[in-house]
Design an enzyme around this catalytic site. Structure first.
Site, PDB file in Angstrom:
ATOM      1  N   ARG A   1       0.839  -1.188   0.000  1.00 28.65           N
ATOM      2  CA  ARG A   1       0.000   0.000   0.000  1.00 28.65           C
ATOM      3  C   ARG A   1       0.878   1.242   0.000  1.00 28.65           C
ATOM      4  O   ARG A   1       2.069   1.174   0.320  1.00 28.65           O
ATOM      5  CB  ARG A   1      -0.882   0.024   1.261  1.00 28.65           C
ATOM      6  CG  ARG A   1      -1.505  -1.309   1.633  1.00 28.65           C
ATOM      7  CD  ARG A   1      -1.755  -1.398   3.137  1.00 28.65           C
ATOM      8  NE  ARG A   1      -2.195  -2.727   3.567  1.00 28.65           N
ATOM      9  CZ  ARG A   1      -3.459  -3.077   3.740  1.00 28.65           C
ATOM     10  NH1 ARG A   1      -4.412  -2.191   3.543  1.00 28.65           N
ATOM     11  NH2 ARG A   1      -3.784  -4.289   4.112  1.00 28.65           N
TER      12      ARG A   1
ATOM     13  N   ASP B   1      -3.568   3.929   3.407  1.00 30.14           N
ATOM     14  CA  ASP B   1      -3.360   2.502   3.663  1.00 30.14           C
ATOM     15  C   ASP B   1      -4.351   1.647   2.884  1.00 30.14           C
ATOM     16  O   ASP B   1      -4.244   0.415   2.894  1.00 30.14           O
ATOM     17  CB  ASP B   1      -3.434   2.188   5.160  1.00 30.14           C
ATOM     18  CG  ASP B   1      -4.695   2.705   5.814  1.00 30.14           C
ATOM     19  OD1 ASP B   1      -4.868   3.932   5.885  1.00 30.14           O
ATOM     20  OD2 ASP B   1      -5.517   1.875   6.249  1.00 30.14           O
TER      21      ASP B   1
END
Length: 502
Positions: A192, A264
């Site tokens: 991520r 994220d």
């Protein structure tokens, strides 16, 4: 990261062949861990098509050992599960350490197409990153992610996928006690933007993490020199930029609102990840927000491309040491690259919208698209249904479109549209058929998902299975699925919300 508890003593032979390249090459970003004990595991749904793609035996997964593995109660034979660490900006605020608070990376498999994928459990119990949470998940939200991710896959949108949902037999406290569950998620990887944000706190990790991401997702860039005429890491950033621009355009084209576009939840692979407070639009509203905590509308439907660009700016910041000899030069290079995002997004979006209204990618009249979207917003027209109604209009049936937007408001636009189709030599019947191939009949409409999940939580999976069947065949008209194409009642839309964790 420090080591966690010993690996589980119980292992399962139901899935073999796991590898762990991420944990081996980037061990500071992982913690060895194990799933919680599961009182009474019971398989709710299994994605046999995906299992076959992964080279797995569906019958073995349905057996006791397989269910134990899918619940987190047993580890795959020869595997060493880990919880992964990452940082992230959540609603614009930086959280220096997040990580898998309720997830466990079992490892990696190479599928039948030669693609390396992660297999992760979600809801398998607390980890060192749980931040006071219990680490568990409940049936409704896990079935929701399974359904929506598989619907997105059927729509051709890059996404993580769902292999199974297992009820654990453990009641979990939310607003009330609810039955616990574990989802098995399959992803190109779980890298991520937030992974890079954490690595940037230890600058020695940024280059190996970047090289790992390039090797796994952009192998054609691996041969570029770090300091050559085309910098490897600049090219990597541009490749992520392109995939994310295409992804958010895909979301917009089907009326999908992610709901929690934190860094994220922005993948390096370009896949959609995390189906918590997400929803598909019914009545079109550019300001639509579905997350209960998004009070300022940061992640509203119309803001999604801007938020994606903001998230990618955070990725750019982590790569600065790799793209220029000085900070000023690196900032200039990355700023120039980031400035291409809007054009990339608009090209993908306009090309997709042209296909949705039966035109070629290069029809040259973007205002025709803009004016249609303005009409739909002004009349809160159903996003999915309106495009199907335009195809019906070409077949000589104006009823559905007139129901969506009063005829006196659509007539001027329709004259321009028909004029453009005529100029391009587009046959009405062939054009309508082409539109039907890109405009779905069935999406996971919020009221239908809500009904199916309530029934499933109470032990009746029949409504869920019927809805799943429809949304994973989104372009296939069937009379028994007609109600799945109907918009929600206004009273439902006025009060519907989703929540982080749902």
């Amino acid at each position: 990261m420090s080591a966690g508890p010993d690996s589980p003593t119980r292992t399962s032979p139901a899935i073999t062949g796991f590898e762990r390249t991420f944990a081996d090459e980037l061990s500071p970003l992982t913690v060895a861990w194990k799933g919680a004990d599961v009182p009474d595991p019971r398989l709710l749904v299994l994605n046999e098509e995906l299992a076959e793609t992964l080279g797995l035996d569906a019958a073995a997964l349905r057996a006791e050992d397989g269910i134990a593995l899918l619940s987190g109660a047993a580890a795959p034979a020869g595997a060493d599960p880990v919880a992964t660490a990452y940082s992230g900006h959540q609603f614009g605020n930086y959280a220096p350490l997040l990580g898998d608070g309720r997830a466990l990376l079992l490892g990696e498999l190479v599928d039948m197409n030669g693609h390396r994928v992660d297999v992760q459990l979600k809801g398998s119990g607390p980890t060192p990153f749980s931040r006071g949470g219990d680490g568990f998940a409940v049936v409704g939200p896990m079935l929701r992610e399974y359904l929506v991710s598989e619907a997105m896959h059927a729509l051709g949108i890059p996404t993580t996928r769902s292999l199974a949902v297992v009820a654990t037999g453990r009641d979990v406290r939310r607003e009330r006690l609810e039955p616990g569950a574990v989802l098995t998620r399959v992803a190109a990887s779980h890298l991520r933007v937030g992974t890079f944000e954490l690595a940037a706190r230890n600058t020695e990790l940024v280059q190996p993490l970047s090289d790992y991401a390039i090797s796994r997702h952009y192998p054609d860039l691996a041969g570029l020199a770090p300091n050559g005429s085309r910098n490897r890491y600049l090219a990597f950033f541009e490749a992520v930029l392109e995939r994310q621009a295409a992804l958010v355009a895909d979301w917009m084209l089907v009326g999908f609102v992610h709901g929690v576009m934190n860094t994220d939840n922005t993948t390096i692979s370009g896949e959609t990840i995390d189906y918590g407070p997400c929803a598909f639009l019914d009545a079109f509203d550019p300001a639509a927000v579905f997350s209960s905590i998004d009070h300022g509308g940061r992640y509203a439907f119309a803001n999604q491309s801007d938020v994606l660009k903001w998230n990618l700016a955070r990725l750019a910041e982590t790569l600065l040491p790799l793209v220029g000899p000085t900070a000023d030069e690196a900032i200039a290079v990355m700023t120039a690259a980031l400035s291409t995002f809007d054009t990339r997004y608009q090209q993908h979006f306009l090309a997709g919208m042209a296909r949705k209204i039966g035109l070629t990618d290069t029809f040259g009249e973007p205002e025709l698209v803009d004016d249609l979207v303005t009409l739909m917003a002004a009349h809160r027209a159903d996003w999915t249904g309106t495009f199907r109604a335009l195809a019906a209009e070409l077949r000589g049936d104006p009823t559905a479109l007139a129901d969506a937007i009063p005829r006196e408001h659509t007539d001027p636009w329709l004259r321009r549209w028909h004029g453009t189709l005529d100029r391009l030599g587009r046959d009405p019947a062939q054009t309508a058929a082409a539109m039907d191939r890109v405009n779905p009949l069935y999406i996971p409409r919020n009221h239908q998902v809500d009904f199916a999940l309530r029934a499933a939580t109470d032990g009746d999976l029949t409504p869920y299975e019927r809805l799943m069947d429809a949304v994973t065949h989104p372009y296939e008209p069937r009379s028994e699925w007609a109600h799945f194409g109907a918009p929600a009642p206004a009273s439902f839309n006025d009060s519907f919300q989703t929540f982080c964790g749902t």
